[in-house]
Design a protein around this motif. Structure first.
Motif, PDB file in Angstrom:
ATOM      1  N   SER A  78       0.869  -1.048  -0.112  1.00  0.00           N
ATOM      2  CA  SER A  78      -0.006  -0.031   0.168  1.00  0.00           C
ATOM      3  C   SER A  78       0.829   1.321  -0.039  1.00  0.00           C
ATOM      4  O   SER A  78       2.030   1.295   0.688  1.00  0.00           O
ATOM      5  N   TRP A  98       1.062   5.797   0.322  1.00  0.00           N
ATOM      6  CA  TRP A  98       0.336   6.839   0.509  1.00  0.00           C
ATOM      7  C   TRP A  98       1.260   7.933  -0.044  1.00  0.00           C
ATOM      8  O   TRP A  98       2.513   7.770   0.248  1.00  0.00           O
ATOM      9  N   THR A 111      -1.132  13.137   1.786  1.00  0.00           N
ATOM     10  CA  THR A 111      -2.481  12.594   1.403  1.00  0.00           C
ATOM     11  C   THR A 111      -3.007  11.563   2.393  1.00  0.00           C
ATOM     12  O   THR A 111      -2.320  10.989   3.100  1.00  0.00           O
ATOM     13  N   GLN A 112      -4.437  11.631   2.352  1.00  0.00           N
ATOM     14  CA  GLN A 112      -5.111  10.588   3.366  1.00  0.00           C
ATOM     15  C   GLN A 112      -5.277   9.310   2.930  1.00  0.00           C
ATOM     16  O   GLN A 112      -5.062   8.366   3.500  1.00  0.00           O
ATOM     17  N   SER A 113      -5.748   9.146   1.723  1.00  0.00           N
ATOM     18  CA  SER A 113      -6.241   8.022   1.098  1.00  0.00           C
ATOM     19  C   SER A 113      -5.105   7.343   0.268  1.00  0.00           C
ATOM     20  O   SER A 113      -4.363   8.017  -0.461  1.00  0.00           O
ATOM     21  N   PRO A 114      -4.767   6.003   0.397  1.00  0.00           N
ATOM     22  CA  PRO A 114      -3.624   5.379  -0.204  1.00  0.00           C
ATOM     23  C   PRO A 114      -3.936   5.382  -1.808  1.00  0.00           C
ATOM     24  O   PRO A 114      -4.869   5.179  -2.278  1.00  0.00           O
ATOM     25  N   ARG A 124      -3.594   0.135  -2.778  1.00  0.00           N
ATOM     26  CA  ARG A 124      -4.292  -0.697  -1.423  1.00  0.00           C
ATOM     27  C   ARG A 124      -3.971  -2.142  -1.522  1.00  0.00           C
ATOM     28  O   ARG A 124      -4.389  -2.939  -2.329  1.00  0.00           O
ATOM     29  N   ASP A 183      -9.151   1.843  -8.226  1.00  0.00           N
ATOM     30  CA  ASP A 183      -9.045   2.652  -7.076  1.00  0.00           C
ATOM     31  C   ASP A 183      -7.939   2.088  -6.201  1.00  0.00           C
ATOM     32  O   ASP A 183      -8.111   1.830  -5.050  1.00  0.00           O
ATOM     33  N   GLY A 184      -6.810   1.898  -6.829  1.00  0.00           N
ATOM     34  CA  GLY A 184      -5.607   1.291  -6.203  1.00  0.00           C
ATOM     35  C   GLY A 184      -5.597  -0.118  -5.869  1.00  0.00           C
ATOM     36  O   GLY A 184      -4.372  -0.284  -5.264  1.00  0.00           O
TER      37      GLY A 184
END
Lengths: 274, 189, 258, 248
Positions: free
Chosen positions: C10, C12, C16-19, C22, C207-208
């Motif tokens: 994962s 980041w 930034t907050q969201s990775p 993932r 989405d990662g």
């Protein structure tokens, strides 16, 4: 009806290097034209002449009833929206929205009209969700769309785009196609330089081909795209859908995906698999 | 020095030299040729700023050899910009423009002796004309020379500081945060 | 033999907050071409930076999980003009920049550079100034420059974006050749129509995270078509309401014509 | 015809010493002497080979190697001319001659240097001499970045005008226009710094590498000695001028 763009026997050279030789063609309001040809065939010169960045040596470039010889680029901006290659390098505002509104604001239309045009351009390219983002926080592909939205927001009668789909994936290309078809339905004329024949097939209807500065052909894009023998010398390959139509001999040789799908469906219904 | 800061120096230098195209387009009497030096200092501190100033002078020298002795001015500009950045003077035009005017005075004080003793105060057309004006007004030679440098410098340095402020505030926050000095220069950290 | 292994990686970006990635698990073997497909921002570019050991080492940010490599890697980034070294005044020297930095002896540098130039059909341009090249030519120079360093793991981020049809066709063939020579290739591209002939495996990122992994047949899958990742032919087939399985290419379509 | 190809460091030393001597030696004789040397250098046919010079043509102006020399001479004269004008405007005749000769020496020397110095050879020489690859990078990368960003600045000016931006009007309007022209250039260039750094890293330009010199220019011992001799001459002149016979 006055053509949105008309080139009359236009010649131009950079110093002693000829770039265009007696080129004539015109684009009617609402017409969607692809400008094709190899690197160095003179496509970018055509764009520079239309935008008023160069004056023709001979002949005349008419934008509506304006002779570009009498206009500076910022005047022509009223009628021509040009998006050059690397347009993503022209962004500078702190939000996508501010950058898109730069064009209409520079043209001096009222503030409410600026807002309306900006909203519409953002919506057309599905950028509304990014309106408050910093352009440089977006991936390059969306920066490119932002630059295109900037040209749409000026609501010109003629859009001239140089390779608008480089670096865009299929979903984003479909957005561009949709936005351009929509503008064309509102009688905006389109002239698009592109190597991306799938995009051209979906979006445009006529092909103007330049070869070493001269007009090589000017005809329906569908006929051109199905013809390997004419595409190959231009360094182009037929798009997959056109190749499919040819390989299966689909009726009418469709080049747009939706038409090919419909033709396939008809064929499948009409006769079973041999 | 990290590769990122190393890569910043040629870019900042090229910015200083390429901005002349923008200045030419609007036909204003500005140089903006210390933009890269000030910007590099405000983003990455005095070392990167001084390096940018020296490289800028070196490349300028190849175009016009009379630029070389003014490398001293570029270094002074970097040091001044460092002080301004530490004080957070790039936080708004209200603080940046006076700071730029101050730099205009200091830059002309530095360039005057170089210009006077090395070139008889004739380095560029604009400065020479302003110097001639100063002489006509009855100023002594050195004073006329300072007058010439000052007239051409102070507006330019104020415009440069304003431009650098615009750039720092125009950078996406995430990008700015990745240069060691940027947020401090903007008075934001 | 595995060249690259990601284990529940994962990532980041700084601040930034969201990775951006993932828990991605993925391996690429020597001799294998793996293609990453997905919507914009799905994480393919980030994955390549992690695989190249540039994220987080150079660009910062935070990595969880692990990335292990057996081979030295080379990455071709999306915009060619930012990758020009600036240290070279001819195409030959530009391609030799990387090998020289590796400290190789001169004869070995010359051998690798000439081979890479030949492979990218750049020999006629060898003495040109890189600043005078077109976007497509520059893209080929950068690819040659990476290949001349003889990396065991080659990473490509949208390598065909600036190339014309002939240039792209040459590149796709070359990638197959690289795999035959035992290199591991990881490739992010939106040119899905080329993948049936190029990729051994396709990884669909969303989405990662990894949404699906499979052979290129994945690109004829109904869900992939709906997500805009099906090949043109599969998408037309599906839009025409013809029954699955959808053909991937024109050749497949001719075999299974309606 | 090609002349001797001097080592880049030798070229740089000459370009540093000649103008320095012009200022150190007493005016006007010293500066006149250095100017003569500089003008001869400017005319040196071997400063840089010119492809395409046709040997078939008999006229002196197109005699291979001479024409570029004359072009360089003209460049030097054109660059130096305004100085003479302004000097006359600001100073008396002896001062004008003294400073004018010095400035012209400097201009002519650099015009020659720019023609004679091949940046690629300089980079190679620096690497071969054991300079850090970073220093060589700074110099070379700047040379190549400047034309790229200049072209981009020009494109941005054109693109913004095509969006309706007028670069004319009062001073405030022009300053606003300048902002719309300058900011895109600076922001896009800064944005690329990251990718430039990533590209350098992946291509092995990391601190502490031992880079292989690709084609190190030959540096004969005689040339090395000549460089030191030139510096020594400069030093002696300096001592003579300011210590032994100050203000003569």
């Amino acid at each position: 009806m006055i053509a949105a763009l008309r080139l009359e026997e236009v010649s131009f050279s950079y110093g002693s290097v000829p770039a265009l030789e007696r080129v004539s063609f015109s684009v009617a309001p609402g017409e969607r034209v692809a400008l094709l040809g190899r690197n160095g065939a003179g496509k970018s010169t055509v764009v520079r002449l239309i935008a008023g960045l160069q004056r023709p040596d001979e002949g005349t470039v008419w934008v509506g009833d304006w002779d570009t010889r009498d206009c500076v680029p910022e005047q022509l901006a009223w009628r021509v929206g040009s998006v050059f290659q690397h347009a993503d390098q022209q962004l500078f505002a702190r939000t996508v929205r501010d950058d898109v509104s730069f064009g209409p604001r520079a043209l001096g239309v009222g503030e409410r009209e600026v807002e309306r045009r900006t909203d519409r351009a953002l919506e057309d390219l599905d950028l509304t969700a990014h309106a408050g983002h910093h352009p440089y926080d977006l991936p390059p592909a969306l920066r490119k769309l932002t630059a295109l939205a900037g040209a749409l927001a000026s609501e010109p009668a003629l859009l001239v785009l140089d390779e608008p789909t480089i670096g865009l994936d299929r979903t984003l290309r479909a957005r561009v196609t949709r936005a351009l078809l929509d503008r064309s339905a509102g009688s905006v004329a389109l002239l698009v330089i592109t190597h991306d024949l799938t995009f051209a097939a979906e979006t445009l209807e006529r092909g103007v081909v330049l070869d070493r500065g001269s007009l090589a052909c000017d005809e329906s894009l569908a006929a051109l795209l199905g013809d390997v023998t004419r595409l190959e010398p231009l360094g182009l390959a037929p798009p997959p859908v056109a190749a499919l139509s040819a390989a299966l001999d689909l009726p009418g040789r469709p080049v747009r995906a939706a038409d090919a799908a419909a033709a396939l469906a008809r064929v499948a219904r009409g006769k079973p698999v041999p | 020095m990290s590769i990122r800061l190393l890569a910043l120096i040629p870019v900042a230098t090229a910015i200083s030299l390429a901005l002349s195209a923008a200045v030419d387009a609007v036909a204003l009497p500005l140089f903006l040729d210390t933009t890269g030096t000030i910007l590099a200092t405000a983003l990455a501190g005095p070392g990167v700023g001084i390096a940018t100033g020296i490289v800028t002078s070196a490349v300028n020298t190849l175009r016009n050899p009379t630029f070389w002795p003014f490398v001293v001015v570029q270094i002074i500009v970097a040091l001044y910009a460092w002080v301004a950045a530490r004080a957070g003077l790039f936080r708004s035009f209200r603080t940046a423009i006076p700071a730029g005017l101050g730099l205009g005075v200091i830059a002309s004080l530095t360039s005057t002796p170089i210009s006077y003793f090395v070139f008889g105060c004739t380095t560029t057309g604009g400065i020479a004309l302003a110097t001639a004006l100063g002489k006509a007004l009855g100023l002594p030679p050195l004073g006329a020379c300072f007058f010439g440098s000052f007239v051409s410098d102070f507006g330019d340095k104020a415009a440069t500081f304003a431009l650098v402020t615009s750039v720092l505030h125009g950078l996406p926050r995430r990008t700015a945060a990745r240069f060691p000095w940027a947020l401090r220069a903007m008075g934001a950290a | 033999m595995k060249s690259l292994t990601l284990d529940r990686a994962s990532f980041w970006y700084a601040a930034t907050q969201s990775p951006a990635l993932r828990a991605v698990s993925l391996d690429v073997a020597q001799g294998e071409v793996v293609a990453l497909v997905g919507a914009l921002g799905a994480g393919a570019s980030t994955l390549l930076l992690v695989a190249a050991d540039l994220a987080p080492r150079v660009i910062g940010g935070r990595l969880e999980g692990s990335m292990t490599r057996r081979d030295r890697s080379g990455i071709v980034l999306p915009t060619p003009w930012t990758q020009i070294s600036g240290m070279a005044f001819t195409v030959w020297d530009e391609v030799a920049f990387g090998p020289a930095n590796l400290g190789w002896p001169t004869h070995e540098i010359a051998r690798q550079v000439n081979r890479a130039l030949e492979r990218l059909e750049l020999l006629p341009l060898a003495s040109r100034d890189p600043a005078t090249l077109s976007g497509g030519e520059l893209q080929r120079v950068i690819i040659a420059a990476i290949l001349a360093m003889d990396p065991g793991l080659v990473l490509f981020d949208e390598p065909a974006a600036e190339l014309d049809a002939a240039g792209a066709a040459m590149l796709w063939q070359l990638i197959r050749v690289l795999a035959r020579e035992g290199k591991a290739v990881l490739l992010a591209t939106s040119a899905v129509d080329a993948l049936p002939d190029v990729a051994d495996r396709v990884v669909w990122l969303e989405d990662g995270a990894v949404r699906a992994v499979g052979t290129p047949d994945l690109l004829a899958d109904g869900a992939a078509c709906d997500a805009g990742l099906g090949t043109s032919i599969a998408t037309v087939w599906r839009a025409g309401g013809l029954p699955a399985p959808y053909p991937l290419t024109v050749a497949h379509a001719v075999r299974g014509r309606p | 015809m090609t002349g001797v190809r001097l080592h880049p460091f030798t070229l740089l030393t000459i370009a540093a010493v000649l103008p320095a001597l012009a200022w150190i030696l007493p005016a006007p004789d010293g500066a006149a002497a250095t100017l003569v040397v500089a003008l001869v250098l400017t005319l040196t046919p071997g400063a840089k080979l010119t492809p395409g010079a046709s040997p078939g043509n008999a006229s002196l102006w197109s005699f291979p190697g001479w024409r570029p020399g004359l072009v360089r001479l003209r460049t030097a004269v054109v660059t130096a001319a305004p100085f003479w004008l302004f000097l006359l405007l600001l100073h008396d005749v002896p001062t004008t001659i003294a400073i004018g000769l010095r400035v012209t020496t400097m201009v002519a020397t650099f015009v020659w240097l720019v023609a004679a110095l091949d940046p690629a050879r300089l980079v190679e020489a620096m690497v071969a001499a054991g300079w850090s690859a970073s220093v060589a990078y700074l110099l070379a990368a700047t040379f190549s970045a400047v034309p790229v960003l200049k072209a981009r600045a020009q494109r941005i000016v054109e693109a913004q005008r095509c969006r309706g931006l007028s670069p004319r009007g009062g001073i405030p309007a022009r300053l606003r226009a300048l902002r719309a022209l300058a900011l895109p250039l600076v922001l896009s260039a800064l944005h690329e710094v990251d990718e430039r750094a990533l590209a350098l890293e992946t291509r092995g330009l990391v601190p502490g590498i031992r880079r292989t010199p690709l084609a190190p220019p030959p540096d004969p011992a005689a040339e090395r000695a000549a460089r030191w001799a030139l510096l020594l001459v400069c030093l002696v002149a300096l001592v003579r001028r300011f210590i032994v016979q100050p203000f003569s």
